[in-house]
Design a protein around this motif. Structure first.
Motif, PDB file in Angstrom:
ATOM      1  N   MET A   3      32.917  40.976  50.203  1.00  0.00           N
ATOM      2  CA  MET A   3      32.819  41.256  48.768  1.00  0.00           C
ATOM      3  C   MET A   3      34.137  40.986  48.061  1.00  0.00           C
ATOM      4  SD  MET A   3      30.845  44.830  48.172  1.00  0.00           S
ATOM      5  CE  MET A   3      29.215  45.181  48.798  1.00  0.00           C
ATOM      6  N   PHE A   4      35.223  41.408  48.686  1.00  0.00           N
ATOM      7  CA  PHE A   4      36.534  41.252  48.069  1.00  0.00           C
ATOM      8  C   PHE A   4      36.851  39.776  47.851  1.00  0.00           C
ATOM      9  CE2 PHE A   4      41.234  41.349  48.027  1.00  0.00           C
ATOM     10  CZ  PHE A   4      41.436  42.323  47.069  1.00  0.00           C
ATOM     11  N   VAL A   5      36.583  38.965  48.849  1.00  0.00           N
ATOM     12  CA  VAL A   5      36.848  37.532  48.745  1.00  0.00           C
ATOM     13  C   VAL A   5      35.930  36.885  47.719  1.00  0.00           C
ATOM     14  CG1 VAL A   5      36.776  35.338  49.996  1.00  0.00           C
ATOM     15  CG2 VAL A   5      37.749  37.373  51.092  1.00  0.00           C
ATOM     16  N   VAL A   6      34.635  37.181  47.811  1.00  0.00           N
ATOM     17  CA  VAL A   6      33.671  36.589  46.889  1.00  0.00           C
ATOM     18  C   VAL A   6      33.958  37.019  45.455  1.00  0.00           C
ATOM     19  CG1 VAL A   6      31.221  36.578  46.224  1.00  0.00           C
ATOM     20  CG2 VAL A   6      31.877  36.311  48.631  1.00  0.00           C
ATOM     21  N   GLY A   7      34.324  38.272  45.273  1.00  0.00           N
ATOM     22  CA  GLY A   7      34.640  38.750  43.934  1.00  0.00           C
ATOM     23  C   GLY A   7      35.808  38.003  43.306  1.00  0.00           C
ATOM     24  N   ARG A   8      36.834  37.764  44.083  1.00  0.00           N
ATOM     25  CA  ARG A   8      37.982  37.016  43.555  1.00  0.00           C
ATOM     26  C   ARG A   8      37.576  35.590  43.179  1.00  0.00           C
ATOM     27  NH1 ARG A   8      40.911  41.115  41.961  1.00  0.00           N
ATOM     28  NH2 ARG A   8      42.242  42.081  43.539  1.00  0.00           N
ATOM     29  N   ALA A   9      36.767  34.979  44.022  1.00  0.00           N
ATOM     30  CA  ALA A   9      36.360  33.598  43.763  1.00  0.00           C
ATOM     31  C   ALA A   9      35.448  33.506  42.538  1.00  0.00           C
ATOM     32  CB  ALA A   9      35.659  33.024  44.989  1.00  0.00           C
ATOM     33  N   VAL A  10      34.512  34.432  42.413  1.00  0.00           N
ATOM     34  CA  VAL A  10      33.587  34.396  41.275  1.00  0.00           C
ATOM     35  C   VAL A  10      34.313  34.735  39.981  1.00  0.00           C
ATOM     36  CG1 VAL A  10      31.525  35.430  40.262  1.00  0.00           C
ATOM     37  CG2 VAL A  10      31.550  34.846  42.683  1.00  0.00           C
ATOM     38  N   GLU A  11      35.272  35.623  40.038  1.00  0.00           N
ATOM     39  CA  GLU A  11      36.077  35.893  38.845  1.00  0.00           C
ATOM     40  C   GLU A  11      36.804  34.628  38.395  1.00  0.00           C
ATOM     41  OE1 GLU A  11      39.240  39.110  37.074  1.00  0.00           O
ATOM     42  OE2 GLU A  11      39.087  38.909  39.253  1.00  0.00           O
ATOM     43  N   LEU A  12      37.314  33.888  39.349  1.00  0.00           N
ATOM     44  CA  LEU A  12      37.985  32.634  39.023  1.00  0.00           C
ATOM     45  C   LEU A  12      37.015  31.648  38.388  1.00  0.00           C
ATOM     46  CD1 LEU A  12      40.351  30.699  39.057  1.00  0.00           C
ATOM     47  CD2 LEU A  12      39.913  30.269  41.483  1.00  0.00           C
ATOM     48  N   GLU A  13      35.856  31.479  38.994  1.00  0.00           N
ATOM     49  CA  GLU A  13      34.864  30.564  38.433  1.00  0.00           C
ATOM     50  C   GLU A  13      34.487  30.958  37.004  1.00  0.00           C
ATOM     51  OE1 GLU A  13      30.151  29.306  38.945  1.00  0.00           O
ATOM     52  OE2 GLU A  13      31.102  30.555  40.474  1.00  0.00           O
ATOM     53  N   THR A  14      34.209  32.233  36.805  1.00  0.00           N
ATOM     54  CA  THR A  14      33.757  32.710  35.495  1.00  0.00           C
ATOM     55  C   THR A  14      34.842  32.569  34.433  1.00  0.00           C
ATOM     56  OG1 THR A  14      32.362  34.318  36.663  1.00  0.00           O
ATOM     57  CG2 THR A  14      32.657  34.629  34.301  1.00  0.00           C
ATOM     58  N   SER A  15      36.060  32.894  34.795  1.00  0.00           N
ATOM     59  CA  SER A  15      37.142  32.814  33.808  1.00  0.00           C
ATOM     60  C   SER A  15      37.479  31.363  33.460  1.00  0.00           C
ATOM     61  CB  SER A  15      38.379  33.561  34.301  1.00  0.00           C
ATOM     62  OG  SER A  15      38.822  33.071  35.556  1.00  0.00           O
ATOM     63  N   LEU A  16      37.336  30.450  34.405  1.00  0.00           N
ATOM     64  CA  LEU A  16      37.528  29.028  34.085  1.00  0.00           C
ATOM     65  C   LEU A  16      36.502  28.573  33.048  1.00  0.00           C
ATOM     66  CD1 LEU A  16      38.165  27.510  37.641  1.00  0.00           C
ATOM     67  CD2 LEU A  16      39.854  27.740  35.800  1.00  0.00           C
ATOM     68  N   ARG A  17      35.253  28.986  33.249  1.00  0.00           N
ATOM     69  CA  ARG A  17      34.211  28.624  32.266  1.00  0.00           C
ATOM     70  C   ARG A  17      34.508  29.237  30.904  1.00  0.00           C
ATOM     71  NH1 ARG A  17      30.272  26.179  35.212  1.00  0.00           N
ATOM     72  NH2 ARG A  17      29.958  26.921  37.360  1.00  0.00           N
ATOM     73  N   ALA A  18      34.998  30.466  30.918  1.00  0.00           N
ATOM     74  CA  ALA A  18      35.304  31.144  29.662  1.00  0.00           C
ATOM     75  C   ALA A  18      36.408  30.430  28.898  1.00  0.00           C
ATOM     76  CB  ALA A  18      35.701  32.592  29.938  1.00  0.00           C
ATOM     77  N   VAL A  19      37.454  30.003  29.592  1.00  0.00           N
ATOM     78  CA  VAL A  19      38.517  29.243  28.928  1.00  0.00           C
ATOM     79  C   VAL A  19      37.940  27.971  28.314  1.00  0.00           C
ATOM     80  CG1 VAL A  19      40.695  28.000  29.227  1.00  0.00           C
ATOM     81  CG2 VAL A  19      40.322  30.161  30.435  1.00  0.00           C
ATOM     82  N   GLY A  20      37.035  27.332  29.022  1.00  0.00           N
ATOM     83  CA  GLY A  20      36.423  26.106  28.510  1.00  0.00           C
ATOM     84  C   GLY A  20      35.628  26.315  27.238  1.00  0.00           C
TER      85      GLY A  20
END
Length: 341
Positions: free
Chosen positions: A227-244
């Motif tokens: 969960m910890f690893v997946v959470g960090r990765a999904v946060e990264l994915e989501t925030s990249l989309r948000a910046v876009g």
């Protein structure tokens, strides 16, 4: 996956104010009210079998949102600045704070706070399969029939807890606020300090199915590592989309860029502990696009790659080899609240 993951959390969690719900914007796995496949049946139907889980839910912020949000001074001020008259009838609030059903007039009606289908997916198609026990009574199915029933449920749209990537995306789709205007004009917070382990093992935990409600166990150590690893990765994915999606150099864009950069650094730190190729691939993809305005195409492509590799992590690993991160997992004292039982 172990059995605790199968019933751990609601497969997604939401924040005190930014609860998981069915937003049709970037990065979200669910859409509400579009065709029979995505019709909501409501938590009352789920409660017919999941009584213990329902009692836990009733003690959560998710449940309380249905009444508490409209009484919130802050929420009403945000709605006023956005030009919305009623929180429970305006789509922007409905997206992340409520469970809604379609009305005859083509609108949406809030029937609960964040609930079962906010995490497991609108259930009009998959619930009859899930609860049908292959046409038999519970306990009478063969192992092959059980496996087939789960496969059919998933094909019909059910998000099971083992599908950690999908439910984690639902969490972050609201915890990273997906609306620039809501932040810049409405004054809504740009997101909550959401971390998947701490927020899934507190008040929303309902790991009760396999022991018939006897004890609400936390997820296993192995599952929490994953969960910890997946959470960090999904946060990264989501925030990249948000910046876009940001269109102006204002509060939303700044907050999302900072979040994306912090998420990049978090993934790099995890790679330092675990040395798995997938985390290196995620880091490379995330750093391939600049965190700047008017860069949506590159940021979306980077986010797509981050998501694809994260899905591979969920499929390949179970957390048993991730012991190197035990020292950085959030302790129980950091969990967001305590479950009702």
């Amino acid at each position: 996956m172990n059995r605790q993951l199968e019933n751990s959390t609601a497969a997604a969690i939401a924040a005190l104010v930014l609860a998981v719900c069915l937003f049709t914007g970037p990065g979200t796995a669910l859409a509400q009210g579009d065709g029979d496949r995505f019709k909501v049946i409501g938590p009352t139907k789920c409660a017919e079998c999941h009584k213990a889980e329902t009692e836990v839910w009733k003690g959560t912020t998710h449940h309380a949102l249905f009444t508490d949000l409209t009484r919130s001074k802050e929420a009403n001020q945000i709605a006023e600045r956005m030009g919305m008259r009623r929180i429970k009838s305006e789509s922007l609030c409905l997206d992340c704070h409520f469970t809604t059903v379609a009305t005859e007039g083509g609108g949406r009606e809030a029937i609960a706070g964040v609930s079962c289908e906010s995490c497991h997916g609108p259930a009009s198609v998959w619930q009859p399969i899930h609860s049908g026990f292959s046409g038999k009574k519970e306990g009478q199915e063969t192992p092959a029939e059980i496996a087939t029933r789960w496969e059919k449920s998933e094909a019909a749209g059910m998000i099971r807890p083992k599908d950690m990537y999908r439910w984690a995306k639902n969490c972050f789709s609201c915890h990273v606020v997906p609306q620039e205007k809501l932040v810049n004009t409405g004054g809504h917070r740009a997101g909550s300090p959401f971390e998947l382990v701490a927020w899934s093992q507190g008040e929303v935990r309902h790991n009760l199915w396999y022991n018939k409600g006897a004890i609400n166990e936390p997820a296993s150590r192995e599952t929490k590592r994953l969960m910890f690893v997946v959470g960090r990765a999904v946060e990264l994915e989501t925030s990249l989309r948000a910046v876009g999606k940001a269109t102006e150099r204002a509060g939303y864009a700044v907050a999302m860029a900072k979040r994306a950069q912090a998420a990049r650094q978090a993934v790099d730190a995890l790679y330092g502990y675990l040395k798995i190729d997938e985390l290196k691939q995620i880091s490379t993809a995330a750093n391939s696009a600049g965190l700047k305005l008017n860069n949506e195409a590159a940021l979306s492509a980077a986010a797509d790659e981050v998501g694809a590799v994260t899905r591979k992590i969920v499929e390949k690993y179970d957390g048993s080899t991730f012991g190197a991160i035990d020292g950085v997992l959030p302790p129980e004292s950091a969990y967001k609240g305590k479950p009702a039982r």
